[in-house]
Design a protein around this motif. Structure first.
Motif, PDB file in Angstrom:
ATOM      1  N   LEU A  32       2.172  14.442  -7.199  1.00 35.78           N
ATOM      2  CA  LEU A  32       2.951  12.735  -6.787  1.00 35.78           C
ATOM      3  C   LEU A  32       2.239  11.666  -6.701  1.00 35.78           C
ATOM      4  O   LEU A  32       3.190  10.803  -6.767  1.00 35.78           O
ATOM      5  CB  LEU A  32       3.073  13.398  -4.731  1.00 35.78           C
ATOM      6  N   THR A  33       1.297  11.362  -6.906  1.00 30.32           N
ATOM      7  CA  THR A  33       1.061   9.845  -6.532  1.00 30.32           C
ATOM      8  C   THR A  33       0.627   9.710  -8.351  1.00 30.32           C
ATOM      9  O   THR A  33       0.977   8.522  -8.490  1.00 30.32           O
ATOM     10  CB  THR A  33      -0.728   9.773  -6.178  1.00 30.32           C
ATOM     11  N   ALA A  34       0.259  10.835  -9.646  1.00 35.09           N
ATOM     12  CA  ALA A  34       1.235  10.191 -10.566  1.00 35.09           C
ATOM     13  C   ALA A  34       2.184   9.955 -10.283  1.00 35.09           C
ATOM     14  O   ALA A  34       2.711   8.871 -11.525  1.00 35.09           O
ATOM     15  CB  ALA A  34       0.996  11.810 -11.445  1.00 35.09           C
ATOM     16  N   VAL A  60      -4.741 -15.494   0.768  1.00 30.45           N
ATOM     17  CA  VAL A  60      -4.226 -15.047   2.334  1.00 30.45           C
ATOM     18  C   VAL A  60      -3.438 -13.978   1.762  1.00 30.45           C
ATOM     19  O   VAL A  60      -2.454 -13.560   0.497  1.00 30.45           O
ATOM     20  CB  VAL A  60      -3.014 -16.329   2.241  1.00 30.45           C
ATOM     21  N   PHE A  61      -3.727 -12.828   2.318  1.00 31.23           N
ATOM     22  CA  PHE A  61      -2.528 -11.350   1.617  1.00 31.23           C
ATOM     23  C   PHE A  61      -2.023 -11.282   3.183  1.00 31.23           C
ATOM     24  O   PHE A  61      -2.147 -11.106   4.065  1.00 31.23           O
ATOM     25  CB  PHE A  61      -4.080 -10.324   1.579  1.00 31.23           C
ATOM     26  N   GLN A  62      -0.796 -10.665   2.667  1.00 33.54           N
ATOM     27  CA  GLN A  62       0.230 -10.109   3.117  1.00 33.54           C
ATOM     28  C   GLN A  62       0.220  -8.101   3.070  1.00 33.54           C
ATOM     29  O   GLN A  62       0.488  -8.376   1.753  1.00 33.54           O
ATOM     30  CB  GLN A  62       1.661 -10.720   2.968  1.00 33.54           C
ATOM     31  N   VAL A  63      -0.226  -7.948   4.083  1.00 34.61           N
ATOM     32  CA  VAL A  63      -0.054  -6.410   3.030  1.00 34.61           C
ATOM     33  C   VAL A  63       1.038  -5.875   4.125  1.00 34.61           C
ATOM     34  O   VAL A  63       1.670  -5.818   5.753  1.00 34.61           O
ATOM     35  CB  VAL A  63      -1.434  -5.543   4.616  1.00 34.61           C
ATOM     36  N   VAL A  64       1.371  -5.246   3.711  1.00 32.11           N
ATOM     37  CA  VAL A  64       2.720  -3.871   3.288  1.00 32.11           C
ATOM     38  C   VAL A  64       2.042  -2.585   3.154  1.00 32.11           C
ATOM     39  O   VAL A  64       1.861  -2.340   1.819  1.00 32.11           O
ATOM     40  CB  VAL A  64       3.699  -4.420   2.598  1.00 32.11           C
ATOM     41  N   GLU A  65       2.928  -2.142   4.283  1.00 30.02           N
ATOM     42  CA  GLU A  65       2.686  -0.606   3.764  1.00 30.02           C
ATOM     43  C   GLU A  65       4.189   0.624   4.181  1.00 30.02           C
ATOM     44  O   GLU A  65       4.641   0.262   4.645  1.00 30.02           O
ATOM     45  CB  GLU A  65       1.555   0.104   5.019  1.00 30.02           C
ATOM     46  N   GLN A  66       3.899   0.962   2.785  1.00 33.28           N
ATOM     47  CA  GLN A  66       5.334   1.943   2.429  1.00 33.28           C
ATOM     48  C   GLN A  66       4.703   3.253   2.533  1.00 33.28           C
ATOM     49  O   GLN A  66       3.372   3.639   2.611  1.00 33.28           O
ATOM     50  CB  GLN A  66       5.656   2.635   0.938  1.00 33.28           C
ATOM     51  N   VAL A 108       1.280  -0.660  -0.352  1.00 34.93           N
ATOM     52  CA  VAL A 108       0.104  -0.069   0.146  1.00 34.93           C
ATOM     53  C   VAL A 108       1.314   0.961   0.229  1.00 34.93           C
ATOM     54  O   VAL A 108       1.592   1.627   1.081  1.00 34.93           O
ATOM     55  CB  VAL A 108      -0.595   0.190   1.382  1.00 34.93           C
ATOM     56  N   VAL A 109       0.506   2.428  -0.713  1.00 32.50           N
ATOM     57  CA  VAL A 109       1.447   3.285  -1.574  1.00 32.50           C
ATOM     58  C   VAL A 109       0.722   4.578  -1.571  1.00 32.50           C
ATOM     59  O   VAL A 109      -0.681   4.208  -1.995  1.00 32.50           O
ATOM     60  CB  VAL A 109       2.516   3.369  -2.510  1.00 32.50           C
ATOM     61  N   GLY A 110       1.234   5.149  -0.970  1.00 31.33           N
ATOM     62  CA  GLY A 110       0.817   6.763  -0.783  1.00 31.33           C
ATOM     63  C   GLY A 110       1.481   7.758  -0.659  1.00 31.33           C
ATOM     64  O   GLY A 110       2.593   7.461  -0.593  1.00 31.33           O
ATOM     65  N   LYS A 156      -3.901   5.484   4.602  1.00 36.07           N
ATOM     66  CA  LYS A 156      -2.943   4.274   4.304  1.00 36.07           C
ATOM     67  C   LYS A 156      -3.113   3.193   5.332  1.00 36.07           C
ATOM     68  O   LYS A 156      -4.006   2.505   5.278  1.00 36.07           O
ATOM     69  CB  LYS A 156      -1.171   4.378   3.859  1.00 36.07           C
ATOM     70  N   SER A 157      -2.820   3.766   6.450  1.00 41.10           N
ATOM     71  CA  SER A 157      -2.918   3.148   7.844  1.00 41.10           C
ATOM     72  C   SER A 157      -4.662   2.647   8.576  1.00 41.10           C
ATOM     73  O   SER A 157      -4.545   1.361   8.708  1.00 41.10           O
ATOM     74  CB  SER A 157      -2.625   3.794   8.817  1.00 41.10           C
TER      75      SER A 157
END
Length: 1525
Positions: A178-180, A88-94, A16-18, A33-34
């Protein structure tokens, strides 16, 4: 994408990015995001955290959660696709963490900018822990620990977050830019990318459009799907991740992306369903507003609806909804409470303010103030605590008290109720006025008669406001009530008409004695009655009128009190009730004459007499020496009661005797000259009062105490001592009196003037005198009052049912007589002096219709009573008297006021008095009047009894002749051979009309008519009139012939009518009845063909012989009855008593006096006190009173009469009396008032030898002198013989009394010789409660303990335990088994629990008292204390003072009662019911003097037992916090 080993699920690693960084890049808040990661990995509401920060300390940054990396590992979670495939999802937040010290990004080795670094496809961090929330940092061990897989983790796809909400310090362009860049970098990794817009619940439309534009840029070639989400609302979060998973799995097609508004609506439906289910669950299980969340949540933890709701909303939201429900429950409860209070408030306002006048036009606030000041406030209202509102007071809300909290009156509802009350009162007032006006209109209208319907008279009332304003129901109701009233009044008037025609009905009864009434008889009756308005009033109710007539005919033929129209107020019922009350009062202690008491009665009433505070001081000293007002004498305990008097004893409030207090002894105290004079005067006044009340019982014993004042010198003290001793030696009325000088107080305490030891000695002497006096009275009573003997004469008194006078006042001279004894339901017996000794007179009191039951009995006379306010009363008397044979009759007219006032001020009274007098003249009966509002003296009827007694031989002779069964063959008792028992010749009674009239109107006893003339032989030589004048038939005595002139006699401040010509002495010295030859016509000529079948004869009882008669001498000088004292003519009581003719009484008294101590006589002549306003016939025997002469119709004082007047003056007065024309009043014959102080009035006879009304054959004075002298000589000789016999009997009686006194002294000496110890006198010691204990440690008796345990085991749920008794067989079986084996188990006996309860109560009655006598008396005193707090403290103090065993047994019992009361919902036995059932058992030794004391004490005793149950912890366990008062 990788497959997990061993299962079919696919593993997807999502990054998950943003936009991240400082505030310059991302603004004040992050993109979400969190929150997005948190909601996806932890979907439960309680695991979702809103606050996540990126500004950390160095310590937190280097911790295992962050692990010096700029990304967070959110762990893994499982999701199932629509087709059933598991991911089964493994979630990482950048992200990018900022140092809280430098506010710059942390340095973690070689770092690229975030837009490049976040697109890394390989992630690696050793021992990195899963992130949960910010609070985890630093305390990682307290949270769940999951580690990022070792090695490099390949990212399968990216979720790029775009915030569509407007955030300060973050521009839309900067975020788009920034999102683009991030999207471009992600696409370069060849990994699928999904653009996720967050915070759509707060979305800005511009931002949403920019996000859509961004996703649809050409450079992205449509490869970036857009998903609208809201982490807070949990909308489309799973959709975003599942979309990415489908992109990662290239074999799967794209899923449908649901727009936000549609997903939000679906989400809301899920939430609503869950909320409804949870609310239903709460409403079902939570019914009490006092429920708490902790217990409720545990109770519902396993419920699916509860779990689902908590998952969606969280536990806090569930608790909030629960609290909201509980609050609603409380509000509903309070609303119900208020509604209940409002239901009660109108009735309370109605009681406090029943009308508009009581409101005084006050507003609601002033009314509240008046309510708070009302005496009944505490009965209906509660005062609330000012600090706590009543709605928050849990004690008040939980209590069962129905009283209204006063604060409730401040509510709008209460004010509305008050306004409604005011409006209702106003409406009621108006409606009441209309009803009253309509009622008055009905009463004024003469057209409304009994039986008419409203429709017949409606036209008369139309247009009237009172009629038109009422509803039809009210009109009909009022009219029907009016019809009932006038119909009932018409019935009563018709019945009164029937009674007024009593002679008509008696005639019908005489011609049809068997009860056969023909139509001709009814027609004759109807013709007689039909012209009367009372008959016509029932024309519309002819059937009812006929029924009333037939009922009356049936009642006349067969009279029964149950059929009497006045039943249950039939005169027979009233008489039975009054006589029953008399019998009950005679059976009560102390109900006899004053001072009378049985020897065994341990109660003594003392009068303490003394002014200047002496009586009060004496009472204090007596109470100090007598513990609990009990005095012990010769091993007998006397209970003392006192009446202190220090005022005028002639006043009712200071009288020695009251209805509630009968004195047995008097203690007089004086200390100086003034107090001695007060004692002397008080004793004299008390004796006067006794004489005026005609109480012949002796005055109680008196003790005179002298306590000299300290300031008296020796001479004055000695003088007062001698004066007191003289008073005691010869007190007024020759009383039994002792004297004692108690001297100044010696150690008696400050303020006391009496020596305690001397007072004790005086009490001992006084009580001894009381005992001796009572012994003498008992001997006297047993000698002169044989209750089983036959009466000497029998009188019937008749009264009409419904007469408007007090029956009690008519009977009071009989019932208040000293020797009155109840002999039957309607009969009483009197002992009174009729000649020289007491005779027994039986009086049968009956209604006129009930007197037929006694027509076969031997009757000697009749007293006929009628009311001067009721014509029917006199008519019934007239008809009834027609069936009475020639017997003595007393006619008594009852008036409302004094007879003179009634005669002159009431036409009906004047008419009825005149007619009653005429009837008395016709019947030769006595006529008197009496006031219905006052009671006469006990001698009121005595003169008539004397008259009847004198005629008894003639009456019984006639009875014997009419009843042949009562005669023997010897002929004794017949006309040819009179019975030798009588002292004179007997003939048949003459016809009633040939007897001279005996009529008088006086408020009291006509003693002057029957006065006893002493037969001392001094009849005089100038007797020029026959003693028994007989009048010719051709000149009947009419009011005019007899000079019917009335005078006023003032009797007790009332005026009464008296015929002076009828104050004649006729029968006391008459020489027998006149022979029939003296009469010119037979009695049948007057009475017709004879009496009816139910007429009274002289008395006949079937097969009953006449009672034996005894010889009766005519008169005696030895026991001459005293006359009435003119108290104004005497200086003091001593002189008055000295002038009374009490020779024989004094002689008898002196013989009974021994050693200066005066005792009660064995016999005392009855005091015939006939009042000061009765004239005496002093000229009947001219030589008896000297040579004075009085006018025929004149009254004068005795002392004013001329002493030398001759016969000439007497003849002139007689001739003057005969000159009055019939019906004309002039001169001395006019009405006049006799002076009040004339206590002795003289009346001369109107007839002499030349009177034209005397028959030619009447005997003259010369013809009767010899006979009179011979009879006087015989009488004198008989009297001397009788006196000798009486002297001999008295000597024997005195000898017996001396012997009895000597034996009594010997017994007392023997008792004294046996020892003075009380233990020897009292016998063996009584058992105590200690004798029944099991052991020193177990004080409760074994049987009691077993019963209680068995009842608590089996019977706490038994309804009515201790109230419903057990079977006697089972009770005996239980006690028998216990006696056989003390260890028996009651539970194995198969016995009902009620039997054990009954056995327990029986056993307690057999034990020694649980409360000793002193504590028992103290308990009754405590029970009467009004202050509950003080009563509770005194009760605890009393229980604490009990012996240990008694206290322990009581504690055991009442602890059992507490357990029973705690189960009152099952057994219906609360503390109040237990107190009612148990107090007679617990206090079975408590005694009550009478039923009145029992009824007054019972509620207090029940309340004290209930208090002992309710306050058990405080009273028996010492727990102060249980005190509630």
């Amino acid at each position: 994408m990788a497959r997990r080993g061993g299962d079919a699920s696919k593993q997807v690693v999502v990054s998950v990015v943003g936009v991240s960084g400082g505030e310059r890049e991302k603004g004040v808040t992050g993109l979400g995001k969190s929150c997005l990661c948190n909601r996806f990995t932890k979907p439960q509401a309680d695991q979702y955290h809103v606050d996540h920060i990126s500004v950390l300390s160095q310590t937190d940054f280097s911790g295992r959660v962050v692990n010096n990396d700029h990304f967070l590992y959110w762990g893994e979670c499982l999701r199932v696709a629509d087709d059933g495939l598991e991911f089964v999802f493994q979630v990482v937040e950048q992200t990018e963490f900022i140092d809280d010290a430098s506010f710059m990004p942390f340095k973690a080795g070689k770092m690229d900018p975030y837009i490049k670094r976040c697109c890394a496809t390989k992630i690696q961090s050793a021992e990195k822990l899963m992130y949960i929330c910010k609070n985890q940092l630093g305390i990682e061990k307290e949270y769940e620990q999951r580690v990022l897989p070792d090695g490099k983790v390949n990212v399968d796809g990216f979720l790029c977050v775009f915030d569509v909400s407007q955030v300060p310090n973050r521009s839309l362009e900067r975020q788009v830019e920034l999102t683009a860049s991030i999207l471009n970098n992600c696409l370069k990794t060849k990994r699928p990318v999904v653009l996720v817009t967050t915070k759509n619940d707060e979305a800005n439309e511009v931002y949403v459009k920019e996000a859509e534009k961004l996703a649809s840029r050409k450079e992205f070639k449509g490869n970036i799907p857009l998903v609208e989400t809201s982490a807070h609302e949990n909308v489309n979060v799973d959709c975003a991740f599942m979309t990415l998973a489908n992109l990662v799995d290239r074999n799967r097609g794209r899923i449908r992306i649901v727009p936000f508004y549609e997903a939000a609506r679906h989400r809301k439906e899920i939430l609503d369903v869950a909320t409804d289910a949870f609310q239903r669950l709460v409403r079902t299980h939570v019914l009490d507003y006092r429920s708490i969340w902790a217990s409720t949540s545990k109770k519902l933890a396993q419920n699916p609806d509860f779990i689902h709701y908590v998952d969606l909303f969280g536990m806090d939201q569930a608790a909030k909804l629960f609290r909201r429900h509980v609050k609603k429950l409380k509000e509903e409860y309070l609303q119900r409470k208020v509604e209940g209070y409002m239901d009660l408030l109108p009735s309370i306002l109605r009681e406090f303010f029943p009308d508009l006048q009581s409101l005084e036009d006050g507003d609601w606030l002033s009314i509240q103030q008046r309510i708070s000041e009302h005496p009944e406030f505490d009965r209906y209202f509660l005062r609330c605590n000012e600090d706590i509102p009543w709605s928050e007071n849990t004690d008040l809300l939980d209590s069962a008290d129905t009283r209204i909290p006063f604060d409730v009156l401040d509510s709008n509802e209460a004010e509305t109720v008050f306004k409604n009350h005011v409006n209702a009162l106003q409406a009621e007032l108006e409606m009441r006025e209309m009803r009253d006006r309509f009622k008055a209109l009905l009463a004024e209208t003469g057209y409304v008669t009994p039986g008419k319907r409203l429709d017949e008279v409606r036209v008369l009332f139309m247009g009237r406001e009172s009629f038109d304003s009422l509803s039809e129901h009210d009109r009909q109701f009022i009219y029907e009530q009016h019809q009932k009233d006038i119909t009932e009044k018409a019935r009563q008037n018709f019945h009164e008409l029937l009674l007024e025609q009593a002679e008509l009905f008696y005639h019908v009864k005489s011609i049809a004695p068997t009860g056969t009434i023909t139509q001709e008889d009814i027609r004759d009756i109807t013709q007689t009655l039909q012209e009367d308005s009372r008959y016509k009033a029932l024309d519309r109710l002819e059937s009812e009128r006929t029924l009333l007539l037939l009922q009356h005919l049936g009642f006349v033929h067969c009279p029964k009190k149950e059929h009497c129209p006045t039943f249950p107020n039939c005169m027979d019922c009233l008489i039975e009730k009054i006589i029953a009350n008399k019998a009950a009062s005679n059976s009560r202690p102390g109900s006899g004459t004053w001072g009378s008491k049985t020897v065994s009665d341990p109660h003594v009433n003392l009068v303490l007499l003394g002014n200047q505070g002496l009586a009060e001081d004496l009472q204090n000293v007596i109470r100090s020496v007598c513990e609990d007002d009990e005095f012990e004498l010769d091993n007998q305990v006397f209970s003392l009661d006192y009446r202190s008097i220090d005022g005028d004893v002639s006043l009712p409030q200071n009288s020695f005797k009251t209805p509630e207090f009968t004195p047995h002894g008097v203690v007089c105290a004086y200390s100086n000259e003034a107090s001695l004079e007060y004692v002397r005067e008080s004793l004299e006044k008390s004796l006067l009062t006794q004489l005026e009340r005609e109480e012949s019982s002796p005055t109680p014993p008196i003790t005179v105490l002298f306590a000299p004042d300290p300031d008296l010198d020796h001479n004055a003290s000695q003088h007062l001592h001698d004066e007191g001793a003289n008073l005691a030696d010869s007190p007024p009325g020759s009383l039994q009196c002792t004297f004692m000088d108690v001297g100044p107080s010696v150690g008696g305490g400050e303020g006391r003037r009496f020596d305690s030891s001397l007072v004790t000695k005086a009490l001992r002497s006084l009580i001894t005198n009381i005992q001796h006096r009572n012994n003498s009275l008992n001997i006297y009573n047993s000698a002169v009052l044989p209750r089983d003997s036959q009466p000497d004469i029998r009188i019937i008194m008749c009264m009409l049912c419904g007469d408007p006078y007090s029956v009690e006042n008519v009977l009071s001279p009989l019932l208040n007589h000293q020797w009155c004894v109840v002999t039957g339901e309607q009969s009483i017996s009197l002992q009174t002096f009729l000649d020289d000794c007491k005779r027994r007179v039986e009086v049968i009191v009956s209604s006129y219709h009930g007197a037929n039951a006694f027509r076969e009995d031997l009757v000697h006379g009749f007293i006929l009573v009628y009311s001067t306010k009721r014509k029917a009363s006199l008519a019934t008397l007239r008809a009834f008297s027609a069936n009475i044979p020639n017997l003595p009759i007393q006619i008594l007219a009852m008036t409302d006021t004094s007879s003179a006032t009634a005669f002159f001020k009431s036409d009906i009274s004047q008419q009825l008095i005149t007619e009653g007098n005429a009837i008395a003249d016709r019947l030769q009966a006595h006529f008197m009047t009496s006031t219905a509002t006052c009671q006469q003296k006990t001698a009121f009827y005595t003169p008539f009894f004397k008259e009847v007694w004198d005629k008894k031989p003639e009456i019984e002779q006639a009875f014997n002749m009419e009843d042949p069964s009562g005669l023997d063959d010897s002929g004794e008792g017949t006309l040819e051979r009179p019975s030798h028992h009588y002292h004179r010749s007997i003939t048949l009674p003459p016809p009633r009309r040939n007897m001279p009239p005996r009529s008088q109107s006086a408020e009291g006893s006509s003693s002057e008519i029957y006065e006893t003339v002493p037969t001392d032989g001094s009849l005089g030589d100038d007797l020029d009139e026959p003693l028994s004048p007989v009048f010719p038939d051709d000149q009947p005595l009419t009011p005019s012939d007899d000079s019917d002139i009335y005078s006023h006699i003032d009797n007790d401040e009332e005026e009464h009518l008296v015929k002076p010509s009828q104050f004649k002495k006729q029968h006391r010295f008459q020489q027998g009845w006149q022979d029939d030859s003296m009469c010119s016509r037979r009695m049948d000529d007057y009475w017709g063909d004879g009496f009816t079948s139910q007429a009274f004869t002289t008395g006949r009882r079937a097969k009953f012989p006449p009672p034996p008669t005894k010889p009766r001498p005519k008169a005696s000088q030895t026991l001459k009855q005293p006359g009435k004292l003119n108290l104004k003519a005497y200086g003091n009581v001593t002189d008055a008593i000295g002038k009374l003719n009490l020779k024989d009484a004094g002689l008898l008294h002196s013989k009974l006096t021994k050693g200066g101590s005066v005792h009660a006589p064995l016999a005392t002549p009855e005091n015939m006190d006939l009042g000061p306003d009765y004239a005496a016939v002093k000229d009947a025997v001219p030589g008896l009173y000297g040579s004075f002469e009085a006018g025929d119709y004149g009254y004068s004082r005795v002392q004013d009469l001329p002493q030398g007047a001759g016969s000439k003056a007497r003849r002139q007065r007689r001739e003057k009396g005969r000159q009055v024309a019939p019906g004309k009043l002039e001169g001395d014959h006019a009405y006049r008032v006799i002076p009040e102080d004339d206590s002795s009035l003289e009346v001369s006879s109107p007839r002499d030898q030349q009177s034209p009304i005397l028959p030619p054959g009447a005997p003259t004075r010369k013809d009767t002198d010899k006979t009179a002298r011979r009879k006087q000589e015989k009488l004198r000789s008989r009297e001397e013989a009788r006196q000798r016999e009486e002297e001999r009997k008295r000597a024997k009686d005195e000898e017996k009394m001396k012997k009895a006194a000597e034996k009594e002294k010997e017994r007392e000496k023997k008792k004294a010789s046996k020892g003075s110890t009380k233990s020897a006198a009292k016998g063996p010691p009584q058992p105590t409660l200690e004798d029944f204990v099991q052991s020193p440690e177990r004080s409760v008796p074994l049987f009691l303990e077993k019963c209680v345990y068995f009842i608590e085991l089996e019977g706490l749920d038994s309804e009515g335990i201790y109230r419903v008794p057990g079977n006697k067989v089972h009770v005996e079986q239980l006690t028998t088994k216990f006696k056989e084996d003390g260890n028996v188990n009651f539970a194995e006996l198969d016995i009902p629990v009620n039997a054990a309860a009954t056995a327990l109560k029986d056993y307690l009655k057999q034990l020694p008292p649980l409360l000793p006598q002193s504590q028992l008396m103290e308990l009754t005193t405590i029970a009467s204390i009004g202050d509950r707090s003080l009563r509770l403290l005194r009760l605890k103090e009393m229980l604490t003072g009990l012996p240990r065993v008694n206290f322990e047994v009581l504690k055991f019992l009442f602890q059992h009662f507490v357990r029973v009361a705690e189960n009152c919902k099952l057994n219906s036995m609360d503390s109040k019911n237990l107190a009612i059932c148990w107090w007679p058992t617990l206090l079975h030794t408590l005694q009550f003097s009478d039923i009145a004391e029992f009824e007054s004490q019972r509620p207090h005793i029940e309340d004290i037992i209930q208090t002992m149950i309710d306050q058990f912890p405080f009273l028996f366990q010492g727990k102060e916090d249980y005190v509630m008062v």
